[in-house]
Scaffold this active site. Structure first.
Site, PDB file in Angstrom:
ATOM      1  N   ASN A  11       0.912  -1.168   0.000  1.00  0.00           N
ATOM      2  CA  ASN A  11       0.000   0.000   0.000  1.00  0.00           C
ATOM      3  C   ASN A  11       0.936   1.199   0.000  1.00  0.00           C
ATOM      4  OD1 ASN A  11      -2.791   0.683   2.308  1.00  0.00           O
ATOM      5  ND2 ASN A  11      -2.682   0.993   0.106  1.00  0.00           N
ATOM      6  N   ASN A  60      -7.140   9.666  -0.427  1.00  0.00           N
ATOM      7  CA  ASN A  60      -7.007   8.558  -1.373  1.00  0.00           C
ATOM      8  C   ASN A  60      -6.522   9.101  -2.712  1.00  0.00           C
ATOM      9  OD1 ASN A  60      -8.100   6.189   0.102  1.00  0.00           O
ATOM     10  ND2 ASN A  60      -9.974   7.405   0.157  1.00  0.00           N
ATOM     11  N   CYS A  69      -6.128   5.406   7.879  1.00  0.00           N
ATOM     12  CA  CYS A  69      -5.466   4.482   6.941  1.00  0.00           C
ATOM     13  C   CYS A  69      -4.410   3.735   7.749  1.00  0.00           C
ATOM     14  CB  CYS A  69      -4.828   5.272   5.806  1.00  0.00           C
ATOM     15  SG  CYS A  69      -3.831   4.232   4.718  1.00  0.00           S
ATOM     16  N   GLY A  70      -4.663   2.475   8.004  1.00  0.00           N
ATOM     17  CA  GLY A  70      -3.769   1.710   8.878  1.00  0.00           C
ATOM     18  C   GLY A  70      -2.349   1.657   8.347  1.00  0.00           C
ATOM     19  N   ASN A 164     -15.025   0.069   2.135  1.00  0.00           N
ATOM     20  CA  ASN A 164     -14.028  -0.792   1.493  1.00  0.00           C
ATOM     21  C   ASN A 164     -14.544  -2.225   1.567  1.00  0.00           C
ATOM     22  OD1 ASN A 164     -11.610   1.271   1.351  1.00  0.00           O
ATOM     23  ND2 ASN A 164     -12.537   1.508   3.367  1.00  0.00           N
ATOM     24  N   ARG A 182     -11.984   1.725  -1.327  1.00  0.00           N
ATOM     25  CA  ARG A 182     -12.711   2.965  -1.622  1.00  0.00           C
ATOM     26  C   ARG A 182     -11.689   4.079  -1.868  1.00  0.00           C
ATOM     27  NH1 ARG A 182     -16.258   5.619   3.227  1.00  0.00           N
ATOM     28  NH2 ARG A 182     -14.162   5.997   4.052  1.00  0.00           N
ATOM     29  N   CYS A 191      -4.316  -3.397   2.667  1.00  0.00           N
ATOM     30  CA  CYS A 191      -5.180  -2.372   3.278  1.00  0.00           C
ATOM     31  C   CYS A 191      -5.219  -2.664   4.773  1.00  0.00           C
ATOM     32  CB  CYS A 191      -6.585  -2.431   2.670  1.00  0.00           C
ATOM     33  SG  CYS A 191      -7.729  -1.275   3.450  1.00  0.00           S
ATOM     34  N   GLY A 192      -4.600  -1.778   5.558  1.00  0.00           N
ATOM     35  CA  GLY A 192      -4.412  -2.052   6.980  1.00  0.00           C
ATOM     36  C   GLY A 192      -5.710  -2.140   7.762  1.00  0.00           C
ATOM     37  N   THR A 193      -6.576  -1.153   7.613  1.00  0.00           N
ATOM     38  CA  THR A 193      -7.841  -1.177   8.351  1.00  0.00           C
ATOM     39  C   THR A 193      -8.721  -2.315   7.843  1.00  0.00           C
ATOM     40  OG1 THR A 193      -8.585   0.555   6.821  1.00  0.00           O
ATOM     41  CG2 THR A 193      -7.926   1.256   9.045  1.00  0.00           C
TER      42      THR A 193
HETATM   43  N1  LIG Z   1      -9.361   3.719   1.111  1.00  0.00           N
HETATM   44  C1  LIG Z   1      -9.729   3.884   2.518  1.00  0.00           C
HETATM   45  C2  LIG Z   1      -8.653   4.683   3.269  1.00  0.00           C
HETATM   46  C3  LIG Z   1      -7.318   3.971   3.259  1.00  0.00           C
HETATM   47  C4  LIG Z   1      -7.395   2.677   4.011  1.00  0.00           C
HETATM   48  C5  LIG Z   1      -6.248   1.721   3.770  1.00  0.00           C
HETATM   49  N2  LIG Z   1      -5.260   2.086   2.794  1.00  0.00           N
HETATM   50  C6  LIG Z   1      -5.596   1.281   5.057  1.00  0.00           C
HETATM   51  O1  LIG Z   1      -4.404   0.913   5.066  1.00  0.00           O
HETATM   52  O2  LIG Z   1      -6.304   1.258   6.104  1.00  0.00           O
HETATM   53  C7  LIG Z   1     -11.062   4.617   2.602  1.00  0.00           C
HETATM   54  O3  LIG Z   1     -11.272   5.569   1.863  1.00  0.00           O
HETATM   55  O4  LIG Z   1     -11.865   4.233   3.451  1.00  0.00           O
END
Ligand SMILES: N[C@H](CCC[C@H](N)C(=O)O)C(=O)O
Length: 246
Positions: A11, A60, A69-70, A164, A182, A191-193
């Site tokens: 990421n 984003n 964003c984790g 997401n 998203r 994607c961390g979260t």
């Molecule tokens: N695209 C996500 C934000 C980034 C989350 C992701 N990259 C992570 O590492 O948590 C959103 O708009 O909800």
């Protein structure tokens, strides 16, 4: 202006710091563009804050703002420490609240925000879903085979629930995740979260222990831990390059 490119398990982010707190959506679109810009899934801007080591602004690649964003917190913490903007154990303000991250060489651990269940188990389009906010909203479905990942279904669910979308497989108490993100509007390498949302779902179903290894599409190993109802997210980050653009 000097920009630094980071990868957090695939990421990737453009990061810089500024004294000016404003809307950087247009810069995010330009800098994240993979053909005419530096190329990244997101832009992170660090700005000063009187009560925290700094405040971050997260965008984003489509220029949309996201609260959390984790993977971005891990990259941003490494950037802040490396640039003398924060100590190795730091607290910074995000759109989802205060985040505490700890940097040890290239390994960064972030204490995530308290998860909020949005919609418990429901069936739609042949899959069983769970919708939770782990800083940003995530749909999770557990599948036997990650080839079941369906980009057009993920895009449909993303717009219907403004979330997401994660497909997760559990094997030997390890979690393998594919995520439609998203604001990137496509599958990312991590994607961390999203990984945190899959961990939470698997933990609630007693499919994993309090500490679990999680593997996103990049196959890099990350660790999620649940301790006293708090989630911790840990893994390596890579500084790719720094560049100046006038
Ligand atoms: N695209 C996500 C934000 C980034 C989350 C992701 N990259 C992570 O590492 O948590 C959103 O708009 O909800």
């Amino acid at each position: 202006m000097t920009y630094t490119k980071y990868s957090a398990s695939g990421n990737d982010f453009v990061i810089f710091h500024s004294f000016t707190k404003k809307d950087y959506s247009k810069e995010a679109i330009k800098l994240c563009n993979r053909t005419e810009g530096i190329g990244a899934d997101g832009l992170i801007v660090l700005v000063p804050h009187k009560d925290y080591d700094f405040e971050w602004l997260f965008y984003n690649s489509d220029g949309s703002h996201a609260a959390m964003c984790g993977n971005g917190t891990r990259a941003c913490a490494h950037y802040a420490y490396s640039n003398g903007l924060a100590p190795s154990n730091m607290k910074f303000l995000t759109g989802a609240g205060t985040i505490e991250s700890t940097v040890e060489k290239d390994i960064v651990q972030t204490q995530l925000t308290k998860p909020i269940l949005i919609k418990d188990e429901f069936i739609q389009d042949g899959f069983t879903w769970y919708l939770v906010d782990t800083g940003v909203p995530h749909l999770v479905t557990i599948v036997e085979d990650l080839e079941k990942y369906d980009n057009s279904l993920a895009s449909k669910m993303r717009y219907e629930y403004n979330a997401n979308v994660n497909f997760a497989k559990i094997e030997d108490k390890k979690i393998y995740v594919r995520t439609y993100e998203r604001g990137v509007e496509g599958e990312t390498l991590a994607c961390g979260t999203g990984m945190a949302a899959c961990f939470l779902r698997a933990h609630n179903l007693r499919l994993v222990d309090d500490i679990a290894n999680v593997y996103p599409k990049s196959k890099e190993e990350l660790t999620l831990t649940k301790k006293d109802e708090i989630l911790y997210f840990k893994g390596a980050v890579k500084k790719i390059f720094t560049t100046s653009i006038n």
